[in-house]
Design a protein around this motif. Structure first.
Motif, PDB file in Angstrom:
ATOM      1  N   LEU A 171       0.820  -1.210   0.000  1.00 37.43           N
ATOM      2  CA  LEU A 171       0.000   0.000   0.000  1.00 37.43           C
ATOM      3  C   LEU A 171       0.858   1.265   0.000  1.00 37.43           C
ATOM      4  O   LEU A 171       0.492   2.262  -0.634  1.00 37.43           O
ATOM      5  CB  LEU A 171      -0.929   0.003   1.222  1.00 37.43           C
ATOM      6  CG  LEU A 171      -1.929  -1.152   1.349  1.00 37.43           C
ATOM      7  CD1 LEU A 171      -2.912  -0.881   2.484  1.00 37.43           C
ATOM      8  CD2 LEU A 171      -2.665  -1.403   0.050  1.00 37.43           C
ATOM      9  N   ALA A 172       1.989   1.222   0.692  1.00 41.88           N
ATOM     10  CA  ALA A 172       2.871   2.389   0.727  1.00 41.88           C
ATOM     11  C   ALA A 172       3.444   2.700  -0.652  1.00 41.88           C
ATOM     12  O   ALA A 172       3.725   3.861  -0.977  1.00 41.88           O
ATOM     13  CB  ALA A 172       4.006   2.161   1.726  1.00 41.88           C
ATOM     14  N   GLN A 175       0.381   0.281  -4.749  1.00 40.70           N
ATOM     15  CA  GLN A 175       0.030  -0.845  -5.605  1.00 40.70           C
ATOM     16  C   GLN A 175      -1.172  -1.572  -5.014  1.00 40.70           C
ATOM     17  O   GLN A 175      -1.446  -1.484  -3.816  1.00 40.70           O
ATOM     18  CB  GLN A 175       1.211  -1.820  -5.704  1.00 40.70           C
ATOM     19  CG  GLN A 175       2.476  -1.226  -6.316  1.00 40.70           C
ATOM     20  CD  GLN A 175       3.583  -2.253  -6.376  1.00 40.70           C
ATOM     21  OE1 GLN A 175       3.403  -3.357  -6.887  1.00 40.70           O
ATOM     22  NE2 GLN A 175       4.747  -1.900  -5.833  1.00 40.70           N
ATOM     23  N   ASN A 176      -1.896  -2.277  -5.875  1.00 43.05           N
ATOM     24  CA  ASN A 176      -3.046  -3.034  -5.396  1.00 43.05           C
ATOM     25  C   ASN A 176      -2.606  -4.230  -4.566  1.00 43.05           C
ATOM     26  O   ASN A 176      -1.635  -4.913  -4.906  1.00 43.05           O
ATOM     27  CB  ASN A 176      -3.889  -3.524  -6.585  1.00 43.05           C
ATOM     28  CG  ASN A 176      -4.687  -2.411  -7.215  1.00 43.05           C
ATOM     29  OD1 ASN A 176      -5.049  -1.444  -6.556  1.00 43.05           O
ATOM     30  ND2 ASN A 176      -4.962  -2.522  -8.505  1.00 43.05           N
ATOM     31  N   PHE A 177      -3.322  -4.463  -3.477  1.00 45.23           N
ATOM     32  CA  PHE A 177      -3.073  -5.629  -2.645  1.00 45.23           C
ATOM     33  C   PHE A 177      -4.314  -6.509  -2.708  1.00 45.23           C
ATOM     34  O   PHE A 177      -5.412  -6.096  -2.340  1.00 45.23           O
ATOM     35  CB  PHE A 177      -2.799  -5.227  -1.191  1.00 45.23           C
ATOM     36  CG  PHE A 177      -2.450  -6.393  -0.315  1.00 45.23           C
ATOM     37  CD1 PHE A 177      -1.148  -6.834  -0.228  1.00 45.23           C
ATOM     38  CD2 PHE A 177      -3.435  -7.060   0.414  1.00 45.23           C
ATOM     39  CE1 PHE A 177      -0.817  -7.925   0.563  1.00 45.23           C
ATOM     40  CE2 PHE A 177      -3.115  -8.142   1.210  1.00 45.23           C
ATOM     41  CZ  PHE A 177      -1.796  -8.584   1.285  1.00 45.23           C
ATOM     42  N   PHE A 178      -4.155  -7.730  -3.203  1.00 42.76           N
ATOM     43  CA  PHE A 178      -5.279  -8.648  -3.361  1.00 42.76           C
ATOM     44  C   PHE A 178      -5.392  -9.527  -2.114  1.00 42.76           C
ATOM     45  O   PHE A 178      -4.461 -10.246  -1.752  1.00 42.76           O
ATOM     46  CB  PHE A 178      -5.086  -9.507  -4.615  1.00 42.76           C
ATOM     47  CG  PHE A 178      -5.061  -8.690  -5.874  1.00 42.76           C
ATOM     48  CD1 PHE A 178      -6.246  -8.307  -6.488  1.00 42.76           C
ATOM     49  CD2 PHE A 178      -3.851  -8.268  -6.416  1.00 42.76           C
ATOM     50  CE1 PHE A 178      -6.234  -7.532  -7.637  1.00 42.76           C
ATOM     51  CE2 PHE A 178      -3.833  -7.494  -7.570  1.00 42.76           C
ATOM     52  CZ  PHE A 178      -5.024  -7.116  -8.178  1.00 42.76           C
ATOM     53  N   SER A 235      -8.096   1.949  -0.399  1.00 38.36           N
ATOM     54  CA  SER A 235      -8.657   1.765  -1.740  1.00 38.36           C
ATOM     55  C   SER A 235      -7.807   0.835  -2.600  1.00 38.36           C
ATOM     56  O   SER A 235      -8.282   0.312  -3.611  1.00 38.36           O
ATOM     57  CB  SER A 235      -8.816   3.114  -2.444  1.00 38.36           C
ATOM     58  OG  SER A 235      -7.558   3.701  -2.716  1.00 38.36           O
ATOM     59  N   TYR A 236      -6.551   0.618  -2.195  1.00 39.87           N
ATOM     60  CA  TYR A 236      -5.679  -0.288  -2.950  1.00 39.87           C
ATOM     61  C   TYR A 236      -5.915  -1.749  -2.576  1.00 39.87           C
ATOM     62  O   TYR A 236      -5.375  -2.651  -3.220  1.00 39.87           O
ATOM     63  CB  TYR A 236      -4.207   0.061  -2.710  1.00 39.87           C
ATOM     64  CG  TYR A 236      -3.776   1.363  -3.353  1.00 39.87           C
ATOM     65  CD1 TYR A 236      -3.541   1.433  -4.723  1.00 39.87           C
ATOM     66  CD2 TYR A 236      -3.604   2.508  -2.585  1.00 39.87           C
ATOM     67  CE1 TYR A 236      -3.149   2.626  -5.308  1.00 39.87           C
ATOM     68  CE2 TYR A 236      -3.211   3.705  -3.161  1.00 39.87           C
ATOM     69  CZ  TYR A 236      -2.982   3.758  -4.522  1.00 39.87           C
ATOM     70  OH  TYR A 236      -2.598   4.948  -5.112  1.00 39.87           O
ATOM     71  N   ILE A 237      -6.712  -1.999  -1.540  1.00 43.74           N
ATOM     72  CA  ILE A 237      -6.992  -3.375  -1.125  1.00 43.74           C
ATOM     73  C   ILE A 237      -8.144  -3.919  -1.970  1.00 43.74           C
ATOM     74  O   ILE A 237      -9.255  -3.392  -1.945  1.00 43.74           O
ATOM     75  CB  ILE A 237      -7.357  -3.430   0.370  1.00 43.74           C
ATOM     76  CG1 ILE A 237      -6.201  -2.896   1.218  1.00 43.74           C
ATOM     77  CG2 ILE A 237      -7.699  -4.866   0.777  1.00 43.74           C
ATOM     78  CD1 ILE A 237      -6.542  -2.767   2.689  1.00 43.74           C
TER      79      ILE A 237
END
Length: 286
Positions: A171-172, A175-178, A235-237
């Protein structure tokens, strides 16, 4: 008290070693992996095990050593069995002969066939080779030894390289974290686990203990809690479902720790509170 700690070079072994050294224990760390200040020994070799025990005469064996990679265990069942069961078989035999106490680290994956809130005396129902070997170890220890404790734990966090670090770094970097919505375990902070271990040692507690956190969450829920606690952009999650036709992990394994908490007088904190307490190892990625 002299404690021989197996698996001392692993992530949890290193952190537990640091914790135990804050007390008056004399620690004898052992691992198959060569590492500074840790004795190197292949514990699958019976002669080496007996040599270690006779040389250092520990009062307690704290047995963490295991092959934990579930996929490796499925694809290399004989090798995994020789580590996860074979080492335990030798150690329990030595403990019986030398009258040495054992504390064995097991797993929530001794369950998994059904979704329940599992208690310490419930009949295990593993679905993986790793879980099958852990059940076999538990049974062996219970049948062979009278002075033992079995610690079942799950989804540990609070150490370098854990799930928190992975979420934090992703997240820092924006990038997207799935994160899986359908993979659920009891989240366990090592800051709660280690005092439970200490109490089991200090009280000479016997039997099976569910040394886990009091909250069961999916990986997606956990990732969202991490983002909130560390003020990262959630929002990246990205929420995704794990395909259990391809993945061997059981979807939901929840352990009831009520008896253990009361017996040891250690009560785990809430995940959101613990995240603030263990954030020191995440600062480098922020």
């Amino acid at each position: 008290m002299r404690i021989l700690l197996t698996g001392a070079a692993g992530s949890i072994g290193k952190e537990l070693s640091k914790y135990l050294r804050t007390f008056s224990y004399q620690l004898i760390p052992v691992d198959m992996v060569r590492c500074k200040n840790i004795l190197s020994a292949d514990l699958r070799e019976e002669a080496k095990v007996y040599h270690l025990l006779k040389e250092y005469t520990p009062d307690l064996i704290l047995h963490l050593a295991a092959q934990k990679n579930l996929l490796f265990c499925e694809q290399n069942k004989e090798v995994a069995h020789s580590i996860n069961y074979g080492i335990t078989e030798i150690l329990t035999r030595a403990c019986l002969e030398l009258k040495t106490r054992m504390i064995f680290f097991s797993s929530d994956y001794v369950f998994g066939k059904y979704d329940s809130f599992w208690q310490e005396n419930d009949l295990p129902c593993p679905t993986t080779q790793y879980g099958i070997d852990k059940v076999a170890c538990e049974k062996l220890i219970q049948e062979r030894l009278s002075d033992y404790a079995i610690i079942r734990t799950a989804q540990l966090y609070g150490f370098p390289g854990d799930f928190i670090n992975l979420v934090c770094e992703t997240l820092a970097s924006k990038q997207n974290f799935f994160a899986f919505t359908n993979l659920i375990n009891c989240l366990t902070w090592i800051g709660d686990l280690f005092p439970m271990v200490h109490q089991i040692i200090n009280q000479n507690s016997q039997g099976i203990f569910h040394c886990v956190g009091s909250e069961a969450m999916s990986r997606h829920q956990f990732a969202c809690e991490i983002a909130k606690a560390l003020a990262l952009d959630p929002s990246y999650i990205q929420a995704i479902d794990l395909d259990f036709s391809k993945d061997i992990r059981p979807p939901s394994v929840r352990l009831d720790g009520t008896f253990t908490y009361q017996s040891l007088q250690v009560y785990p904190g809430r995940v959101r509170d613990n995240l603030f307490r263990c954030s020191n190892h995440t600062r480098s990625c922020l």
